[in-house]
Design an enzyme around this catalytic site. Structure first.
Site, mmCIF file in Angstrom:
data_model
loop_
_atom_site.group_PDB
_atom_site.id
_atom_site.type_symbol
_atom_site.label_atom_id
_atom_site.label_comp_id
_atom_site.label_asym_id
_atom_site.label_seq_id
_atom_site.Cartn_x
_atom_site.Cartn_y
_atom_site.Cartn_z
ATOM 1 N N ARG A 117 0.883 -1.184 0.000
ATOM 2 C CA ARG A 117 0.000 0.000 0.000
ATOM 3 C C ARG A 117 0.911 1.221 0.000
ATOM 4 O O ARG A 117 1.695 1.407 0.935
ATOM 5 C CB ARG A 117 -0.920 -0.010 1.221
ATOM 6 C CG ARG A 117 -1.643 1.307 1.396
ATOM 7 C CD ARG A 117 -2.747 1.253 2.404
ATOM 8 N NE ARG A 117 -3.909 0.579 1.860
ATOM 9 C CZ ARG A 117 -5.138 0.688 2.372
ATOM 10 N NH1 ARG A 117 -5.352 1.414 3.439
ATOM 11 N NH2 ARG A 117 -6.156 0.050 1.815
ATOM 12 N N HIS A 144 -7.268 0.794 -6.520
ATOM 13 C CA HIS A 144 -7.523 -0.034 -5.334
ATOM 14 C C HIS A 144 -8.194 -1.331 -5.811
ATOM 15 O O HIS A 144 -9.352 -1.594 -5.523
ATOM 16 C CB HIS A 144 -8.409 0.720 -4.341
ATOM 17 C CG HIS A 144 -8.415 0.145 -2.960
ATOM 18 N ND1 HIS A 144 -7.650 -0.940 -2.596
ATOM 19 C CD2 HIS A 144 -9.091 0.515 -1.840
ATOM 20 C CE1 HIS A 144 -7.872 -1.222 -1.323
ATOM 21 N NE2 HIS A 144 -8.729 -0.363 -0.837
ATOM 22 N N GLN A 147 -10.084 -3.948 -3.464
ATOM 23 C CA GLN A 147 -11.409 -3.538 -2.990
ATOM 24 C C GLN A 147 -12.459 -3.794 -4.064
ATOM 25 O O GLN A 147 -13.532 -4.329 -3.780
ATOM 26 C CB GLN A 147 -11.379 -2.049 -2.620
ATOM 27 C CG GLN A 147 -12.694 -1.551 -2.060
ATOM 28 C CD GLN A 147 -13.011 -2.124 -0.693
ATOM 29 O OE1 GLN A 147 -12.221 -2.005 0.208
ATOM 30 N NE2 GLN A 147 -14.170 -2.755 -0.549
ATOM 31 N N ASP A 232 -17.166 7.116 -1.908
ATOM 32 C CA ASP A 232 -15.960 6.955 -1.088
ATOM 33 C C ASP A 232 -15.715 8.293 -0.388
ATOM 34 O O ASP A 232 -16.382 9.291 -0.696
ATOM 35 C CB ASP A 232 -14.788 6.583 -2.019
ATOM 36 C CG ASP A 232 -13.512 6.220 -1.276
ATOM 37 O OD1 ASP A 232 -13.543 6.065 -0.041
ATOM 38 O OD2 ASP A 232 -12.458 6.100 -1.944
ATOM 39 N N CYS A 272 -16.292 1.533 0.295
ATOM 40 C CA CYS A 272 -15.135 0.713 0.664
ATOM 41 C C CYS A 272 -14.760 0.873 2.132
ATOM 42 O O CYS A 272 -14.077 0.023 2.688
ATOM 43 C CB CYS A 272 -13.948 1.038 -0.240
ATOM 44 S SG CYS A 272 -13.301 2.702 -0.035
ATOM 45 N N ARG A 300 -13.639 -8.779 1.564
ATOM 46 C CA ARG A 300 -12.238 -8.482 1.238
ATOM 47 C C ARG A 300 -11.383 -9.713 1.522
ATOM 48 O O ARG A 300 -10.540 -10.111 0.733
ATOM 49 C CB ARG A 300 -11.718 -7.295 2.075
ATOM 50 C CG ARG A 300 -12.194 -5.928 1.660
ATOM 51 C CD ARG A 300 -11.588 -5.485 0.341
ATOM 52 N NE ARG A 300 -10.132 -5.410 0.358
ATOM 53 C CZ ARG A 300 -9.411 -4.394 0.819
ATOM 54 N NH1 ARG A 300 -10.021 -3.324 1.292
ATOM 55 N NH2 ARG A 300 -8.089 -4.414 0.769
HETATM 56 N N1 NVA Z 1 -9.944 6.502 -1.581
HETATM 57 C C1 NVA Z 1 -9.591 6.152 -0.233
HETATM 58 C C2 NVA Z 1 -9.815 4.695 -0.001
HETATM 59 C C3 NVA Z 1 -9.521 4.244 1.400
HETATM 60 C C4 NVA Z 1 -9.686 2.772 1.568
HETATM 61 C C5 NVA Z 1 -8.137 6.534 0.029
HETATM 62 O O1 NVA Z 1 -7.312 6.342 -0.846
HETATM 63 O O2 NVA Z 1 -7.854 7.029 1.121
HETATM 64 N N1 CP Z 2 -11.281 -0.171 2.292
HETATM 65 C C1 CP Z 2 -10.009 -0.233 2.740
HETATM 66 O O1 CP Z 2 -9.067 -0.494 1.983
HETATM 67 O O2 CP Z 2 -9.888 -0.028 4.071
HETATM 68 P P1 CP Z 2 -8.529 0.198 4.890
HETATM 69 O O3 CP Z 2 -7.983 1.528 4.471
HETATM 70 O O4 CP Z 2 -8.979 0.180 6.319
HETATM 71 O O5 CP Z 2 -7.587 -0.909 4.573
#
Ligand code: NVA
Ligand code: CP
Length: 318
Positions: A117, A144, A147, A232, A272, A300
């Site tokens: 990540r 992502h 997800q 989101d 998500c 997930r």
């Molecule tokens: N779009 C959000 C998703 C979090 C799971 C982010 O990147 O923070």
């Molecule tokens: N939806 C998702 O990826 O959640 P986290 O940021 O908690 O991993």
């Protein structure tokens, strides 16, 4: 040959598959993964042991926070009989500037699969280029895919085939929307997207997705006839400095009861998570009867178990 067998035997490493964005797999591969997800989830529900990844290790590299991604990958890996290692920038040499290529060479010589990540998509791409084992994108600024893999499985589980259906996206032109658009193009459904002025959808991606994506100025128009409505956070990780400006710009891009009322009567709501009730979604919608957000979050783990199994040991018959 499984990646770590090649590693232990010092044999040349065959071309390794990665999951960095939704276009990395074909429609046939997704069909296989959704089938496997169901089988693996059913086994879990029956408390049946299933250890195809015994003696296998997943390294998880987090340069951004996480709740679901970490828990689902770590628990999933344990349930498959393997183990997971949790790394952060601060607790590793990443924060001291170790090059990503060196990191990839070192880590991938000790484990069977890696999840990352991070910020730029180019970081996961560079890691994958130097990795001896499969690399999974656990979220970047641009995509992502894990997800959306779980979300599509959840839709199929709740409502059947997604082909030909309308998925409405209301909100930011972010990583989640990008993965949804790519998925629509690979799997044959439509994305109807509405983002506020000043937050345009990535032009290159939009072009690549062709007629699978329709863009609407008004979010209510985007919601008409939808089979799935999703949104989101207004401010993704890494964009915190823009939070106040975004709150103003996104005020009309909230999924509320009126918007859900324009969707198909069978429509489900997904997010998500984490969610901000009263911003991108009302409490009435996310906690209401059309919401499937908890199933979505739990899936997930099951979808990623199917993904880990596929990347590490390949296609499985039973
Ligand atoms: N779009 C959000 C998703 C979090 C799971 C982010 O990147 O923070
Ligand atoms: N939806 C998702 O990826 O959640 P986290 O940021 O908690 O991993």
């Amino acid at each position: 040959m499984p990646a770590n067998s090649a590693l232990k035997s010092n044999a040349p490493v065959a071309k390794v598959r990665h999951f960095l964005q939704m276009t990395d797999f074909s429609a046939e591969e997704y069909a296989y993964l959704f089938e496997r997800t169901k089988i693996i989830k059913d086994r879990f529900k029956r408390y049946e042991l299933y250890h195809p990844l015994r003696d296998r290790t997943l390294a998880m590299v987090f340069q951004k926070n996480s709740t679901r991604t970490r828990v689902s990958f770590e628990a999933g890996m344990n349930q498959l009989g393997g183990s997971a290692i949790f790394l952060t920038s601060e607790a590793s040499q990443i924060s001291r500037g170790e090059p990503i290529e060196d990191l990839a060479r070192v880590i991938s010589g000790m484990v069977d699969v890696v999840m990352i990540r991070t910020f730029e998509q180019s970081m996961v791409a560079r890691f994958a280029e130097y990795s001896r084992v499969p690399v999974i994108n656990g979220l970047t600024d641009d995509h992502h895919p894990c997800q959306v893999l779980a979300d599509i499985f959840t839709f199929i589980e709740q409502r059947g085939d997604i082909k030909g259906k309308i998925v409405t996206w209301v909100g930011d032109a972010n990583n989640m929307l990008n993965s949804w658009m790519q998925a629509a193009n690979v799997l044959g459904f439509m994305v109807h997207a509405s983002t506020p002025p000043g937050y345009p959808i990535d032009e290159t991606l939009l072009k690549a997705c062709g007629s699978s994506v329709r863009v609407f100025e008004n979010p209510l128009d985007a919601a008409r006839g939808a089979h799935l409505v999703t949104t989101d956070v207004w401010t993704s990780m890494g964009f915190e400095a823009e939070t106040e400006a975004r709150k103003k710009a996104f005020a009309d891009w909230c999924v509320d009861e009126e918007m859900m009322g324009l969707a198909d009567t069978s429509a489900v709501f997904m997010h998500c998570l984490p969610a901000h009730r009263g911003e991108e979604v009302t409490a009435g919608v996310i906690d209401g009867p059309q919401s499937v957000v908890w199933e979505e979050a739990w899936n997930r783990m099951h979808a990623q178990k199917a993904l880990l199994e596929y990347l590490v040991v390949g296609e499985v018959k039973s």
